[in-house]
Write a protein that holds these residues in place. Structure first.
Motif, PDB file in Angstrom:
ATOM      1  N   VAL A 328      -5.014  26.416   7.094  1.00 21.25           N
ATOM      2  CA  VAL A 328      -6.372  26.853   6.763  1.00 21.25           C
ATOM      3  C   VAL A 328      -6.697  26.586   5.300  1.00 21.25           C
ATOM      4  O   VAL A 328      -7.764  26.050   4.964  1.00 21.25           O
ATOM      5  N   ARG A 329      -5.772  26.937   4.422  1.00 17.91           N
ATOM      6  CA  ARG A 329      -6.054  26.769   2.991  1.00 17.91           C
ATOM      7  C   ARG A 329      -6.232  25.305   2.637  1.00 17.91           C
ATOM      8  O   ARG A 329      -7.154  24.944   1.882  1.00 17.91           O
ATOM      9  N   ARG A 330      -5.361  24.442   3.152  1.00 14.94           N
ATOM     10  CA  ARG A 330      -5.445  23.020   2.821  1.00 14.94           C
ATOM     11  C   ARG A 330      -6.734  22.403   3.351  1.00 14.94           C
ATOM     12  O   ARG A 330      -7.381  21.603   2.674  1.00 14.94           O
ATOM     13  N   LEU A 331      -7.143  22.767   4.574  1.00 20.36           N
ATOM     14  CA  LEU A 331      -8.367  22.217   5.132  1.00 20.36           C
ATOM     15  C   LEU A 331      -9.578  22.743   4.363  1.00 20.36           C
ATOM     16  O   LEU A 331     -10.512  21.984   4.061  1.00 20.36           O
ATOM     17  N   THR A 332      -9.568  24.026   4.027  1.00 28.11           N
ATOM     18  CA  THR A 332     -10.679  24.603   3.264  1.00 28.11           C
ATOM     19  C   THR A 332     -10.832  23.906   1.918  1.00 28.11           C
ATOM     20  O   THR A 332     -11.948  23.569   1.498  1.00 28.11           O
ATOM     21  N   GLU A 333      -9.723  23.690   1.236  1.00 27.95           N
ATOM     22  CA  GLU A 333      -9.784  23.019  -0.057  1.00 27.95           C
ATOM     23  C   GLU A 333     -10.305  21.594   0.095  1.00 27.95           C
ATOM     24  O   GLU A 333     -11.099  21.123  -0.728  1.00 27.95           O
ATOM     25  N   HIS A 334      -9.857  20.908   1.142  1.00 32.96           N
ATOM     26  CA  HIS A 334     -10.310  19.527   1.376  1.00 32.96           C
ATOM     27  C   HIS A 334     -11.828  19.485   1.575  1.00 32.96           C
ATOM     28  O   HIS A 334     -12.527  18.665   0.966  1.00 32.96           O
ATOM     29  N   VAL A 335     -12.359  20.358   2.436  1.00 29.43           N
ATOM     30  CA  VAL A 335     -13.794  20.371   2.718  1.00 29.43           C
ATOM     31  C   VAL A 335     -14.580  20.782   1.478  1.00 29.43           C
ATOM     32  O   VAL A 335     -15.608  20.171   1.141  1.00 29.43           O
ATOM     33  N   LEU A 336     -14.116  21.815   0.783  1.00 29.76           N
ATOM     34  CA  LEU A 336     -14.815  22.321  -0.396  1.00 29.76           C
ATOM     35  C   LEU A 336     -14.919  21.249  -1.482  1.00 29.76           C
ATOM     36  O   LEU A 336     -16.000  20.990  -2.030  1.00 29.76           O
ATOM     37  N   ARG A 337     -13.800  20.608  -1.778  1.00 26.86           N
ATOM     38  CA  ARG A 337     -13.804  19.599  -2.838  1.00 26.86           C
ATOM     39  C   ARG A 337     -14.621  18.372  -2.450  1.00 26.86           C
ATOM     40  O   ARG A 337     -15.371  17.814  -3.261  1.00 26.86           O
ATOM     41  N   THR A 338     -14.483  17.954  -1.187  1.00 19.86           N
ATOM     42  CA  THR A 338     -15.256  16.799  -0.715  1.00 19.86           C
ATOM     43  C   THR A 338     -16.748  17.081  -0.792  1.00 19.86           C
ATOM     44  O   THR A 338     -17.538  16.250  -1.272  1.00 19.86           O
ATOM     45  N   ALA A 339     -17.176  18.261  -0.335  1.00 21.30           N
ATOM     46  CA  ALA A 339     -18.593  18.617  -0.334  1.00 21.30           C
ATOM     47  C   ALA A 339     -19.150  18.684  -1.759  1.00 21.30           C
ATOM     48  O   ALA A 339     -20.265  18.218  -2.023  1.00 21.30           O
ATOM     49  N   LEU A 340     -18.397  19.242  -2.676  1.00 19.56           N
ATOM     50  CA  LEU A 340     -18.888  19.357  -4.052  1.00 19.56           C
ATOM     51  C   LEU A 340     -18.937  17.995  -4.746  1.00 19.56           C
ATOM     52  O   LEU A 340     -19.836  17.737  -5.561  1.00 19.56           O
ATOM     53  N   LEU A 341     -17.992  17.111  -4.440  1.00 18.71           N
ATOM     54  CA  LEU A 341     -18.033  15.767  -5.021  1.00 18.71           C
ATOM     55  C   LEU A 341     -19.220  14.974  -4.463  1.00 18.71           C
ATOM     56  O   LEU A 341     -19.879  14.216  -5.199  1.00 18.71           O
ATOM     57  N   ASP A 342     -19.525  15.145  -3.170  1.00 19.62           N
ATOM     58  CA  ASP A 342     -20.718  14.512  -2.606  1.00 19.62           C
ATOM     59  C   ASP A 342     -21.979  15.082  -3.246  1.00 19.62           C
ATOM     60  O   ASP A 342     -22.915  14.339  -3.579  1.00 19.62           O
ATOM     61  N   ALA A 343     -22.001  16.405  -3.417  1.00 20.22           N
ATOM     62  CA  ALA A 343     -23.158  17.045  -4.047  1.00 20.22           C
ATOM     63  C   ALA A 343     -23.365  16.532  -5.471  1.00 20.22           C
ATOM     64  O   ALA A 343     -24.503  16.353  -5.919  1.00 20.22           O
ATOM     65  N   ARG A 344     -22.282  16.304  -6.181  1.00 26.67           N
ATOM     66  CA  ARG A 344     -22.391  15.764  -7.542  1.00 26.67           C
ATOM     67  C   ARG A 344     -23.118  14.420  -7.534  1.00 26.67           C
ATOM     68  O   ARG A 344     -23.969  14.152  -8.398  1.00 26.67           O
ATOM     69  N   ASP A 345     -22.800  13.582  -6.537  1.00 32.25           N
ATOM     70  CA  ASP A 345     -23.461  12.284  -6.444  1.00 32.25           C
ATOM     71  C   ASP A 345     -24.962  12.454  -6.224  1.00 32.25           C
ATOM     72  O   ASP A 345     -25.778  11.740  -6.839  1.00 32.25           O
ATOM     73  N   TRP A 346     -25.348  13.379  -5.362  1.00 30.69           N
ATOM     74  CA  TRP A 346     -26.766  13.600  -5.095  1.00 30.69           C
ATOM     75  C   TRP A 346     -27.457  14.225  -6.298  1.00 30.69           C
ATOM     76  O   TRP A 346     -28.593  13.878  -6.617  1.00 30.69           O
ATOM     77  N   HIS A 347     -26.776  15.147  -6.954  1.00 33.17           N
ATOM     78  CA  HIS A 347     -27.392  15.787  -8.125  1.00 33.17           C
ATOM     79  C   HIS A 347     -27.599  14.777  -9.237  1.00 33.17           C
ATOM     80  O   HIS A 347     -28.614  14.799  -9.943  1.00 33.17           O
ATOM     81  N   THR A 348     -26.626  13.881  -9.394  1.00 31.33           N
ATOM     82  CA  THR A 348     -26.750  12.841 -10.424  1.00 31.33           C
ATOM     83  C   THR A 348     -27.981  11.970 -10.162  1.00 31.33           C
ATOM     84  O   THR A 348     -28.635  11.494 -11.110  1.00 31.33           O
ATOM     85  N   ALA A 349     -28.317  11.786  -8.887  1.00 35.74           N
ATOM     86  CA  ALA A 349     -29.484  10.976  -8.511  1.00 35.74           C
ATOM     87  C   ALA A 349     -30.777  11.787  -8.551  1.00 35.74           C
ATOM     88  O   ALA A 349     -31.843  11.264  -8.185  1.00 35.74           O
ATOM     89  N   GLY A 350     -30.697  13.045  -8.970  1.00 34.56           N
ATOM     90  CA  GLY A 350     -31.902  13.846  -9.136  1.00 34.56           C
ATOM     91  C   GLY A 350     -32.233  14.796  -8.010  1.00 34.56           C
ATOM     92  O   GLY A 350     -33.332  15.365  -7.986  1.00 34.56           O
ATOM     93  N   HIS A 351     -31.319  15.031  -7.075  1.00 35.91           N
ATOM     94  CA  HIS A 351     -31.576  15.924  -5.938  1.00 35.91           C
ATOM     95  C   HIS A 351     -30.694  17.167  -6.058  1.00 35.91           C
ATOM     96  O   HIS A 351     -29.509  17.133  -5.731  1.00 35.91           O
ATOM     97  N   ARG A 352     -31.309  18.216  -6.527  1.00 38.19           N
ATOM     98  CA  ARG A 352     -30.567  19.461  -6.790  1.00 38.19           C
ATOM     99  C   ARG A 352     -30.573  20.310  -5.511  1.00 38.19           C
ATOM    100  O   ARG A 352     -31.380  21.220  -5.340  1.00 38.19           O
TER     101      ARG A 352
END
Length: 533
Positions: A328-352
């Protein structure tokens, strides 16, 4: 003194006398001295030799005892003092070999029967995560005592690893194996939920090799262990208790065990979430649309498994395995980090946009969860208030104090907290006042009936009003058509989520929907190897 001991003493006495006489004759022959002196010198020399031999023998015996003690200690589990898997394997092989020498027509007498019982604590990883390894070790020691106390006198009790224990039964005890399994399950359950698998061995059965090797047979002991593990999986799939080996379940359990191995391999061991085209565990995103503007206000991250044999499969296929295997912990960390890194890409493009990540109830009772969230936020650079941690209300009711403490620590980081599937559990209005939540998500069970059941429509309207009075955002799940959308908008909800707005989709599709140009392709590997190591 026994006759054997007396005979040995006479022999030693005779040898000593003969050796002394021989030494005296030799001394007298090579260097003439008075006979009494020669005898005395011979006795002294021989005595010194005997003492040296005895000392050497004593040292050898001590070394042998030490080696034996070390061997015994190596075969015992240091935590519980029980024999380990190696001892169990050897004992099982011996029992099966003995059973093979008994004629098959004498099996009914019970002397040749062999049975193996495996007991596994359900949710042990949760105990370790919630209370720490000291509490986990104490539970294992206590379980070992209970299993040993409830096993028959002639049975071998072993710890095979982790939170799994084994009981090897032979003879008449094997015939009563089901009673033993029931008794152990009943005795352990007050301490912790337990699953027990039970398999009997047929010493005359020839089991063909699963690899199809001509003329090859599986190791009988290995096969009995495997069948007991199949029975254990059967018990776990049924929610605990005792499971018996059934050949009909064999293929399904083999597939489940294979999925567990593949899932463990799919989770990145490198410490970096894999977002590439070859990644197996991927994150898709479903829109949460504002009822005021019609625009995307947030995205919920949903994990999918791009399985090499089964294609893209949803979490219902593998989340049970994740929990069983303590991933559970490893999967949660994988999803959390992946989602935040994707969000960073969108935020950088101006979508908060907000990013919502649904976490297991065990996360709110895991001391390492909040530091994990903090580290993921720091890694991505995403503002903390754009992360929404979704938890079900079940954990808020079952572990209110720990859940409340974790929720407050999350809010102290700046992250938001959403109560998912609201209304499906035994909701308590008191925890809504205490919990630092920022959002309620109304379960799809209400959405589906909002047009046909006036009572449900009233519940939806009152829930929206309650959320707003508490200062919470209300998101309605399961919106699949325009009529339902109009009803929940009229009730005053803030955002809607469902197939009407679109299914969950990969990050690249989200970027396309947002009008973000795709990133240029990565340089070939040979061009990237420019920097010296």
């Amino acid at each position: 003194m026994s006759r054997r001991a007396a005979g040995a003493a006479d022999l030693v006495t005779g040898v000593v006398a003969a050796a002394c006489a021989a030494a005296a004759l030799l001394l007298h022959a090579f260097r003439p001295v008075p006979a009494p002196m020669a005898v005395t010198a011979a006795v002294v020399l021989f005595t010194a030799t005997v003492v040296g031999v005895l000392r050497t023998g004593d040292q050898l015996r001590r070394s042998q005892r030490l080696a034996q003690d070390l061997t015994t200690a190596a075969a015992l589990d240091p935590l519980t003092g029980l024999p380990d898997r190696t001892v169990l394997q050897a004992a099982l092989e011996t029992a099966l070999a003995r059973a093979e020498t008994t004629p098959e027509d004498e099996e009914d007498e019970g002397g040749s029967l062999v049975a193996l019982l495996l007991a596994d604590l359900d949710g042990f990883h949760e105990v370790n995560g919630r209370y720490g390894p000291v509490a986990g070790d104490a539970l294992l020691r206590r379980t070992a005592e209970i299993v040993r106390a409830n096993a028959p006198g002639g049975a071998l009790v072993a710890r095979t690893g982790g939170d799994e224990f084994a009981v090897l039964l032979t003879g008449e005890d094997a015939a009563r194996a089901r009673l033993v399994a029931d008794g152990i399950a009943a005795a352990v359950t007050p301490q912790a939920p337990v699953s027990v698998g039970l398999a009997w061995a047929d010493p005359w059965e020839e089991v063909p090799d699963v690899d199809g090797t001509d003329g090859a047979l599986l190791d009988p002991a290995h096969e009995v262990l495997r069948r007991a593990e199949v029975a254990l999986y059967t018990a776990k799939a049924a929610g605990g208790g005792v499971g018996l080996f059934d050949p009909g379940h064999d293929l399904a359990v083999r597939e489940r065990a294979l999925l567990a191995d593949e899932l463990r391999a799919a989770l990145s061991e490198s410490g970096q979430p894999d977002r590439g085209a070859t990644a197996q565990l991927v994150v898709h995103y479903q829109q949460q649309v504002s009822t005021a503007t019609g625009r995307i206000g947030g995205l919920e991250a949903l994990v999918r498994w791009r399985h090499p044999r089964h294609g893209l499969v949803g979490p219902e296929t593998f989340l049970g395995i994740v929990e069983e295997q303590g991933l559970v912990r490893r999967l949660t960390e994988h999803v959390l980090r992946t989602a935040l890194l994707d969000a960073r890409d969108w935020h950088t493009a101006g979508h908060r946009l907000r990013i919502a990540v649904n976490v297991s109830p065990t996360c709110l009772t895991d001391a390492s969860f909040v530091p994990m969230v903090d580290a993921a936020l720091r890694e991505s650079g995403v503002e903390a208030d754009l992360l929404v941690v979704e938890v079900t209300e079940t954990v808020l009711m079952s572990e209110p104090q720990q859940a409340l403490a974790t929720a407050r620590r999350l809010r102290a980081l700046g992250a938001q907290l959403s109560i998912d599937d609201y209304g499906t559990g035994y909701s308590s209005l008191s925890y809504l006042a205490d919990l630092p939540a920022t959002e309620l998500k109304l379960d799809r069970a209400f959405t589906m009936r909002v047009l046909t059941d006036p009572g449900i429509a009233a519940i939806v309207a009152s829930t929206v009003d309650l959320a707003h009075r508490l200062g919470l955002r209300l998101v309605v799940e399961g919106v699949e058509d325009e009529a339902v959308l109009a009803a929940v908008v009229e009730a005053g909800c803030d955002e809607t989520q469902g197939y009407l707005h679109g299914r969950a989709e990969p990050a690249a599709e989200v970027a396309r929907r947002l009008g973000i140009s795709p990133a240029p392709p990565a340089a070939p590997a040979q061009q990237q190897e420019q920097v010296p190591r």
